[in-house]
Design a protein around this motif. Sequence first.
Motif, PDB file in Angstrom:
ATOM      1  N   PHE A  52     -13.893  -0.586   2.495  1.00 44.39           N
ATOM      2  CA  PHE A  52     -12.323  -0.132   2.383  1.00 44.39           C
ATOM      3  C   PHE A  52     -11.947  -1.170   3.025  1.00 44.39           C
ATOM      4  O   PHE A  52     -10.520  -2.220   2.428  1.00 44.39           O
ATOM      5  N   VAL A  53     -12.308  -1.559   4.134  1.00 42.97           N
ATOM      6  CA  VAL A  53     -10.856  -2.687   5.136  1.00 42.97           C
ATOM      7  C   VAL A  53     -11.462  -4.013   4.460  1.00 42.97           C
ATOM      8  O   VAL A  53     -10.551  -4.843   4.471  1.00 42.97           O
ATOM      9  N   ILE A  54     -12.911  -4.638   4.305  1.00 43.98           N
ATOM     10  CA  ILE A  54     -13.312  -5.611   3.985  1.00 43.98           C
ATOM     11  C   ILE A  54     -12.641  -6.138   2.814  1.00 43.98           C
ATOM     12  O   ILE A  54     -11.831  -6.986   2.293  1.00 43.98           O
ATOM     13  N   ASP A  55     -11.510  -4.855   1.590  1.00 41.47           N
ATOM     14  CA  ASP A  55     -11.923  -4.741   0.212  1.00 41.47           C
ATOM     15  C   ASP A  55     -10.501  -4.807   0.243  1.00 41.47           C
ATOM     16  O   ASP A  55     -10.266  -5.872  -0.157  1.00 41.47           O
ATOM     17  N   THR A 113      -6.334  -9.049  -0.390  1.00 40.50           N
ATOM     18  CA  THR A 113      -5.088 -10.123   0.170  1.00 40.50           C
ATOM     19  C   THR A 113      -5.157 -11.684  -0.030  1.00 40.50           C
ATOM     20  O   THR A 113      -4.293 -12.600  -0.455  1.00 40.50           O
ATOM     21  N   VAL A 114      -6.656 -11.930   0.386  1.00 45.87           N
ATOM     22  CA  VAL A 114      -6.887 -13.290  -0.083  1.00 45.87           C
ATOM     23  C   VAL A 114      -7.078 -13.377  -1.221  1.00 45.87           C
ATOM     24  O   VAL A 114      -6.129 -14.594  -1.568  1.00 45.87           O
ATOM     25  N   VAL A 115      -7.762 -13.107  -2.028  1.00 48.24           N
ATOM     26  CA  VAL A 115      -7.913 -13.602  -3.692  1.00 48.24           C
ATOM     27  C   VAL A 115      -6.898 -13.741  -3.827  1.00 48.24           C
ATOM     28  O   VAL A 115      -5.750 -14.402  -4.746  1.00 48.24           O
ATOM     29  N   VAL A 116      -5.640 -12.439  -3.850  1.00 45.45           N
ATOM     30  CA  VAL A 116      -4.124 -12.890  -4.377  1.00 45.45           C
ATOM     31  C   VAL A 116      -3.400 -14.183  -3.805  1.00 45.45           C
ATOM     32  O   VAL A 116      -2.621 -14.338  -4.196  1.00 45.45           O
TER      33      VAL A 116
END
Length: 81
Positions: free
Chosen positions: A12-15, A20-23
């Motif tokens: 969940f934390v990795i997701d 956040t990075v992709v957005v």
Amino acid sequence: MDILRIILTIIFVIDCVALTVVVLMQEGKNSGLGALAGSSDTYWGQNKGRSLEGKLEKITKILVFLFFVLALMLSMNFLNA
């Protein structure tokens, strides 16, 4: 069940970080004054799915789905039993 909860929390934390990075990598959706004239049918607009921006949108959808599924699983009480 504690191990499963820890593993799901790590995923969940990795997701969350990946989402956040992709957005933040995506461009804005401002079409400017071109939208008033109806010029949204450009070559770029038609082939957007093959571009990097199209791939980022697909990855975002997948990560959001995974986010909701993991959040639901972590909030259920059966993991605490």
